[in-house]
Design a protein around this motif. Structure first.
Motif, PDB file in Angstrom:
ATOM      1  N   PHE A 167       4.775   4.861  -8.935  1.00 48.62           N
ATOM      2  CA  PHE A 167       4.395   3.960  -7.844  1.00 48.62           C
ATOM      3  C   PHE A 167       4.316   2.504  -8.286  1.00 48.62           C
ATOM      4  CE2 PHE A 167       1.732   7.475  -5.538  1.00 48.62           C
ATOM      5  CZ  PHE A 167       2.912   8.169  -5.280  1.00 48.62           C
TER       6      PHE A 167
ATOM      7  N   PHE B 278       4.358  -2.221  -4.867  1.00 46.61           N
ATOM      8  CA  PHE B 278       2.982  -1.718  -4.936  1.00 46.61           C
ATOM      9  C   PHE B 278       2.379  -2.108  -6.284  1.00 46.61           C
ATOM     10  CE2 PHE B 278      -0.357   1.521  -5.566  1.00 46.61           C
ATOM     11  CZ  PHE B 278      -1.060   1.330  -4.381  1.00 46.61           C
TER      12      PHE B 278
ATOM     13  N   CYS C 121      -2.213   5.466  -5.595  1.00 43.41           N
ATOM     14  CA  CYS C 121      -2.743   5.139  -4.268  1.00 43.41           C
ATOM     15  C   CYS C 121      -4.091   5.844  -4.155  1.00 43.41           C
ATOM     16  CB  CYS C 121      -1.804   5.610  -3.165  1.00 43.41           C
ATOM     17  SG  CYS C 121      -0.220   4.757  -3.116  1.00 43.41           S
TER      18      CYS C 121
ATOM     19  N   SER D   9      -7.368   6.314  -1.798  1.00 45.01           N
ATOM     20  CA  SER D   9      -7.753   6.120  -0.399  1.00 45.01           C
ATOM     21  C   SER D   9      -9.043   6.870  -0.086  1.00 45.01           C
ATOM     22  CB  SER D   9      -6.618   6.601   0.507  1.00 45.01           C
ATOM     23  OG  SER D   9      -5.388   6.013   0.126  1.00 45.01           O
TER      24      SER D   9
ATOM     25  N   HIS E  22      -2.243   5.003   0.805  1.00 47.06           N
ATOM     26  CA  HIS E  22      -1.787   3.700   0.308  1.00 47.06           C
ATOM     27  C   HIS E  22      -2.917   2.723  -0.003  1.00 47.06           C
ATOM     28  CE1 HIS E  22       2.208   4.564   2.663  1.00 47.06           C
ATOM     29  NE2 HIS E  22       2.034   5.370   1.612  1.00 47.06           N
TER      30      HIS E  22
ATOM     31  N   GLN F 274      -3.678  -0.605  10.047  1.00 47.25           N
ATOM     32  CA  GLN F 274      -3.347  -1.083   8.712  1.00 47.25           C
ATOM     33  C   GLN F 274      -4.146  -2.326   8.372  1.00 47.25           C
ATOM     34  OE1 GLN F 274       0.755  -2.390   7.972  1.00 47.25           O
ATOM     35  NE2 GLN F 274       0.693  -1.348   6.005  1.00 47.25           N
TER      36      GLN F 274
ATOM     37  N   TRP G   1      -0.812  -2.677   2.890  1.00 44.44           N
ATOM     38  CA  TRP G   1      -0.668  -1.340   2.335  1.00 44.44           C
ATOM     39  C   TRP G   1      -1.618  -0.323   2.956  1.00 44.44           C
ATOM     40  CZ3 TRP G   1       3.283   0.316  -0.341  1.00 44.44           C
ATOM     41  CH2 TRP G   1       4.062  -0.601  -1.050  1.00 44.44           C
ATOM     42  N   THR G   2      -2.906  -0.629   2.925  1.00 44.74           N
ATOM     43  CA  THR G   2      -3.923   0.373   3.224  1.00 44.74           C
ATOM     44  C   THR G   2      -3.873   0.810   4.689  1.00 44.74           C
ATOM     45  OG1 THR G   2      -5.335  -0.665   1.569  1.00 44.74           O
ATOM     46  CG2 THR G   2      -6.367   0.919   3.075  1.00 44.74           C
TER      47      THR G   2
END
Length: 271
Positions: A57, A63, A68, A70, A77, A213, A218-219
């Motif tokens: 990644f 990135f 990732c 979460s 992400h 988002q 990303w998140t």
């Protein structure tokens, strides 16, 4: 275009997948209240490189990290940071590695200490739905058969199935054809053939299926800020049937969990 793999290539991909499996197993022992996701990310990068692989990644689509990460209402992400985990959190860890020019890529959602029963049930059902989907990944079936199995299992339990994010083919690229949604209709979509390798990855929300988002680009979070779970395996079609290339065995060894859930989908015994 779907890129099928030879038996030899599938075994190389198994090696890549096992780098990720062992990394997640190592991390399982480190996840506890007070630990930061940035610390876990550093451990993972070092461990992947020690196995003769490189993080899959890190730098992919720009990135910035190896994992990732979460937590809670974040679906996927999430970017590792210096915020400590706390008792009752859940943390989804998605990890990728490249070895032998092939990618391994899978995920597991971990409890941090004791979690509430409703969240524990979300994790249980999401993981069970992963195997419901894997059982449909066989010659003659179609993409919609896998998606339908996952969707029905989760929606029957009252959960939201994310639509915008999907599983995918896997190989020398992280994302190959076909896309593998976690919803669908039986008998629809591309047909499965011998030698296909995919990442099947239910992303399931405790509440609404809707997502949003963050400005970091990303998140992804649930729209209602309720928890989300994510489990992912790498699977090949060998002799017409699903063959797991990844394993949660190392996670279970670290956490003291006994399980036979993978047995019917795995021909290899791992050390």
């Amino acid at each position: 275009m779907i890129i099928t793999k030879t038996r030899e290539e599938i075994e190389l991909m198994r090696e890549s997948a096992l780098v990720v499996s062992r990394t997640l197993g190592m991390l399982a022992s480190e996840i506890k209240p007070g630990v930061t996701t940035l610390y876990l990310d550093k451990l993972a990068e070092e461990y992947i490189r020690e196995q003769g692989a490189v993080p899959g990644f890190l730098g992919l689509y720009d990135f910035p990290n190896t994992l990732c990460m979460s937590p809670n209402a974040q679906v996927v992400h999430g970017i590792p940071n210096a915020t400590p985990l706390v008792e009752g959190d859940i943390i989804s860890i998605d990890c990728g590695a490249i070895k032998n020019e092939y990618y391994g890529d899978h995920a597991y959602t971990f409890p941090v200490g004791e979690i509430d029963p409703d969240t524990a049930e979300l994790l249980k059902v999401t993981k069970e739905s992963l195997y419901a989907g894997i059982s449909e990944f066989k010659v003659g079936n179609r993409v919609g058969d896998v998606g339908y199995a996952i969707q029905k299992y989760c929606e029957d339990h009252g959960y939201g199935v994310v639509r915008e994010l999907v599983g995918h083919g896997l190989g020398k690229k992280m994302h190959e054809d076909p896309e593998m949604p976690n919803y669908g209709q039986r008998g629809r979509g591309k047909k499965f053939v011998e030698g296909m390798v995919v990442a099947i990855e239910p992303m399931i929300n405790q509440g609404s299926k809707r997502i949003k988002q963050l400005r970091d680009g990303w998140t992804i979070l649930t729209a209602d800020n309720k928890p989300s779970a994510h489990f992912e395996h790498n699977v090949a079609i060998v002799d017409g049937k699903p063959e797991l290339l990844s394993t949660f065995k190392y996670i279970y060894e670290a956490l003291g969990i006994e399980s036979t859930e993978e047995d019917q989908y795995r021909s290899k015994v791992y050390d």
